[in-house]
Scaffold this motif. Structure first.
Motif, PDB file in Angstrom:
ATOM      1  N   LYS A 182       0.826  -1.211   0.000  1.00  0.00           N
ATOM      2  CA  LYS A 182       0.000   0.000   0.000  1.00  0.00           C
ATOM      3  C   LYS A 182       0.861   1.263   0.000  1.00  0.00           C
ATOM      4  CE  LYS A 182      -4.138  -1.950   2.139  1.00  0.00           C
ATOM      5  NZ  LYS A 182      -5.108  -1.880   3.257  1.00  0.00           N
ATOM      6  N   ALA A 183       2.139   1.107   0.329  1.00  0.00           N
ATOM      7  CA  ALA A 183       3.046   2.260   0.371  1.00  0.00           C
ATOM      8  C   ALA A 183       3.663   2.557  -0.990  1.00  0.00           C
ATOM      9  CB  ALA A 183       4.143   2.017   1.403  1.00  0.00           C
ATOM     10  N   THR A 184       3.377   1.754  -1.996  1.00  0.00           N
ATOM     11  CA  THR A 184       3.967   1.989  -3.322  1.00  0.00           C
ATOM     12  C   THR A 184       3.426   3.265  -3.944  1.00  0.00           C
ATOM     13  OG1 THR A 184       2.255   0.627  -4.358  1.00  0.00           O
ATOM     14  CG2 THR A 184       4.321  -0.469  -3.799  1.00  0.00           C
ATOM     15  N   GLN A 185       4.192   3.824  -4.828  1.00  0.00           N
ATOM     16  CA  GLN A 185       3.770   5.020  -5.551  1.00  0.00           C
ATOM     17  C   GLN A 185       2.726   4.653  -6.613  1.00  0.00           C
ATOM     18  OE1 GLN A 185       4.726   8.213  -4.889  1.00  0.00           O
ATOM     19  NE2 GLN A 185       5.853   7.339  -3.139  1.00  0.00           N
ATOM     20  N   PRO A 186       1.783   5.528  -6.879  1.00  0.00           N
ATOM     21  CA  PRO A 186       0.757   5.255  -7.902  1.00  0.00           C
ATOM     22  C   PRO A 186       1.345   5.005  -9.284  1.00  0.00           C
ATOM     23  CG  PRO A 186       0.128   7.147  -6.568  1.00  0.00           C
ATOM     24  CD  PRO A 186       1.544   6.817  -6.200  1.00  0.00           C
ATOM     25  N   THR A 187       2.573   5.471  -9.498  1.00  0.00           N
ATOM     26  CA  THR A 187       3.197   5.304 -10.813  1.00  0.00           C
ATOM     27  C   THR A 187       3.909   3.953 -10.954  1.00  0.00           C
ATOM     28  OG1 THR A 187       5.148   6.471  -9.963  1.00  0.00           O
ATOM     29  CG2 THR A 187       3.512   7.775 -11.181  1.00  0.00           C
ATOM     30  N   ALA A 188       4.023   3.214  -9.841  1.00  0.00           N
ATOM     31  CA  ALA A 188       4.704   1.913  -9.890  1.00  0.00           C
ATOM     32  C   ALA A 188       3.948   0.963 -10.811  1.00  0.00           C
ATOM     33  CB  ALA A 188       4.803   1.324  -8.486  1.00  0.00           C
ATOM     34  N   LYS A 189       4.693   0.250 -11.647  1.00  0.00           N
ATOM     35  CA  LYS A 189       4.070  -0.590 -12.672  1.00  0.00           C
ATOM     36  C   LYS A 189       4.273  -2.073 -12.404  1.00  0.00           C
ATOM     37  CE  LYS A 189       4.720   2.892 -16.310  1.00  0.00           C
ATOM     38  NZ  LYS A 189       5.339   3.174 -17.637  1.00  0.00           N
ATOM     39  N   CYS A 190       3.328  -2.866 -12.902  1.00  0.00           N
ATOM     40  CA  CYS A 190       3.447  -4.323 -12.820  1.00  0.00           C
ATOM     41  C   CYS A 190       4.646  -4.760 -13.655  1.00  0.00           C
ATOM     42  CB  CYS A 190       2.167  -4.981 -13.340  1.00  0.00           C
ATOM     43  SG  CYS A 190       2.304  -6.771 -13.574  1.00  0.00           S
ATOM     44  N   PRO A 191       5.492  -5.645 -13.143  1.00  0.00           N
ATOM     45  CA  PRO A 191       6.668  -6.092 -13.901  1.00  0.00           C
ATOM     46  C   PRO A 191       6.315  -6.818 -15.195  1.00  0.00           C
ATOM     47  CG  PRO A 191       6.827  -6.713 -11.586  1.00  0.00           C
ATOM     48  CD  PRO A 191       5.440  -6.226 -11.800  1.00  0.00           C
ATOM     49  N   LEU A 192       5.107  -7.383 -15.279  1.00  0.00           N
ATOM     50  CA  LEU A 192       4.722  -8.140 -16.465  1.00  0.00           C
ATOM     51  C   LEU A 192       3.997  -7.296 -17.509  1.00  0.00           C
ATOM     52  CD1 LEU A 192       3.546 -11.702 -15.352  1.00  0.00           C
ATOM     53  CD2 LEU A 192       5.445 -11.101 -16.824  1.00  0.00           C
ATOM     54  N   CYS A 193       2.867  -6.709 -17.112  1.00  0.00           N
ATOM     55  CA  CYS A 193       2.047  -5.981 -18.092  1.00  0.00           C
ATOM     56  C   CYS A 193       2.352  -4.495 -18.144  1.00  0.00           C
ATOM     57  CB  CYS A 193       0.564  -6.208 -17.808  1.00  0.00           C
ATOM     58  SG  CYS A 193      -0.005  -5.533 -16.217  1.00  0.00           S
ATOM     59  N   ARG A 194       3.135  -3.983 -17.190  1.00  0.00           N
ATOM     60  CA  ARG A 194       3.546  -2.577 -17.125  1.00  0.00           C
ATOM     61  C   ARG A 194       2.373  -1.637 -16.861  1.00  0.00           C
ATOM     62  NH1 ARG A 194       7.931  -2.767 -15.348  1.00  0.00           N
ATOM     63  NH2 ARG A 194       8.344  -0.605 -15.942  1.00  0.00           N
ATOM     64  N   GLU A 195       1.312  -2.158 -16.296  1.00  0.00           N
ATOM     65  CA  GLU A 195       0.188  -1.289 -15.923  1.00  0.00           C
ATOM     66  C   GLU A 195       0.501  -0.608 -14.601  1.00  0.00           C
ATOM     67  OE1 GLU A 195      -4.601  -1.557 -14.873  1.00  0.00           O
ATOM     68  OE2 GLU A 195      -3.609  -3.206 -15.914  1.00  0.00           O
ATOM     69  N   ALA A 196       0.194   0.681 -14.517  1.00  0.00           N
ATOM     70  CA  ALA A 196       0.494   1.457 -13.308  1.00  0.00           C
ATOM     71  C   ALA A 196      -0.667   1.412 -12.320  1.00  0.00           C
ATOM     72  CB  ALA A 196       0.810   2.899 -13.685  1.00  0.00           C
ATOM     73  N   GLY A 197      -0.347   1.673 -11.045  1.00  0.00           N
ATOM     74  CA  GLY A 197      -1.377   1.770 -10.017  1.00  0.00           C
ATOM     75  C   GLY A 197      -2.028   0.457  -9.633  1.00  0.00           C
ATOM     76  N   VAL A 198      -1.267  -0.641  -9.713  1.00  0.00           N
ATOM     77  CA  VAL A 198      -1.866  -1.959  -9.465  1.00  0.00           C
ATOM     78  C   VAL A 198      -1.460  -2.555  -8.112  1.00  0.00           C
ATOM     79  CG1 VAL A 198      -2.084  -2.534 -11.899  1.00  0.00           C
ATOM     80  CG2 VAL A 198       0.048  -3.071 -10.698  1.00  0.00           C
ATOM     81  N   TYR A 199      -0.665  -1.825  -7.339  1.00  0.00           N
ATOM     82  CA  TYR A 199      -0.150  -2.383  -6.088  1.00  0.00           C
ATOM     83  C   TYR A 199      -1.064  -2.113  -4.891  1.00  0.00           C
ATOM     84  CZ  TYR A 199       4.343  -3.353  -8.349  1.00  0.00           C
ATOM     85  OH  TYR A 199       5.334  -3.851  -9.167  1.00  0.00           O
TER      86      TYR A 199
END
Length: 307
Positions: A263-280
């Motif tokens: 929950k502490a990740t930045q909204p811009t952090a992306k999934c390593p596979l699909c590169r979609e942001a805001g998924v954490y």
């Protein structure tokens, strides 16, 4: 028996729960109002157009169908998936609760300590997910058949990219893992147990996956290898994009510590596979799946920590 009737009968058995569903009849009525009938009649009245193949489909784009069919189906899908996720979460929260919290949850919840009712609710929810997934596929297939198009397929792809297809829900994966655990550890049987007879945790060349043949039309294959460490997922978490990783690997990918959590990740952090942001931030710990994997693999936890 036609699927529409089968679907109605299933939903009637769930009336007391007031579960939302796909308006199969209403959507079929929308398609029946398609202008293709007017086109067909006008072509049949003209001898020059009798052999025109377009009399089998309406003019595309179709304002009558597209303006009401897809928005109606999208709304219904949103309600079905939301209801399923909410109810599945309650079932798993009750089952996994421990200590004083378990006493409080069991007393508060409608199950009132009845473990059999809890298990049956989980089975009913999986059946609810399956039949609604089939209903959505069938109505979209009918749309494409009437319009001689691939708009239905495109809509389904769009829904999948929005993570709104019910078979993508991580809660479905958790319910399946729950019933495999119960089947193998406690020998739970009874009405509806045949639903999970085709569900297994399998290892191919040491690579695990959750293989589920829930019906003739619904088959799931969930890969349980973390794409970051390339090993079996440990303490698995599912990001909102649907990809599963080890919790520690996901934290590393999201540039946060395991103490702070995802929950502490930045909204811009992306999934390593699909590169979609805001998924954490909306990620889900797959606790039942972790129990299943830990029970199946010898020295599972110690092996992962030794890496």
């Amino acid at each position: 028996m036609k699927f529409c009737k089968k679907y109605q009968e299933f939903m009637q058995t769930q009336d007391q729960k007031k579960l939302p569903g796909v308006g199969f009849k209403n959507l079929k009525k929308i398609l029946k109002r398609c202008p293709r009938d007017d086109v067909t009649r006008s072509q049949n009245s003209s001898p020059l157009l009798l052999n025109d193949s377009s009399d089998k489909s309406c003019i595309h784009p179709c304002p009558v169908c597209d303006g009401s069919f897809f928005p109606s189906l999208m709304k219904e899908m949103f309600m079905v998936v939301g209801c399923f996720n909410e109810r599945a979460q309650k079932v798993l929260d009750v089952h996994l609760a421990t200590g004083l919290r378990k006493y409080f949850v069991w007393c508060r919840d409608k199950f009132k300590g009845n473990h059999g009712d809890l298990i049956q609710e989980g089975k009913d929810l999986v059946g609810y997910a399956i039949i609604n997934a089939i209903a959505m596929r069938k109505i979209l297939k009918k749309y494409d058949k009437i319009h001689d198009s691939k708009q239905g397929q495109a809509f389904r792809s769009q829904v999948q990219s929005m993570h709104m297809e019910i078979l993508q829900s991580p809660w479905l994966c958790e319910l399946i893992a729950l019933h495999i655990n119960l089947r193998e550890t406690k020998g739970i049987t009874g009405n509806g147990s045949e639903l999970f007879e085709g569900c297994f945790l399998v290892f191919n060349d040491g690579k695990p996956s959750l293989s589920c043949e829930l019906s003739d039309a619904v088959k799931l294959e969930i890969d349980l290898t973390c794409s970051i460490c390339l090993d079996t997922v440990f303490d698995p978490v599912c990001l909102t994009c649907g990809h599963i990783f080890c919790f520690m690997c996901a934290c590393k990918s999201g540039s946060v510590t395991i103490i702070d959590g995802l929950k502490a990740t930045q909204p811009t952090a992306k999934c390593p596979l699909c590169r979609e942001a805001g998924v954490y931030q909306g990620s889900l710990h797959l606790d039942e799946l972790n129990i299943l994997l830990g029970r199946r693999q010898v020295n599972f936890a110690s092996y992962k920590y030794a890496l």
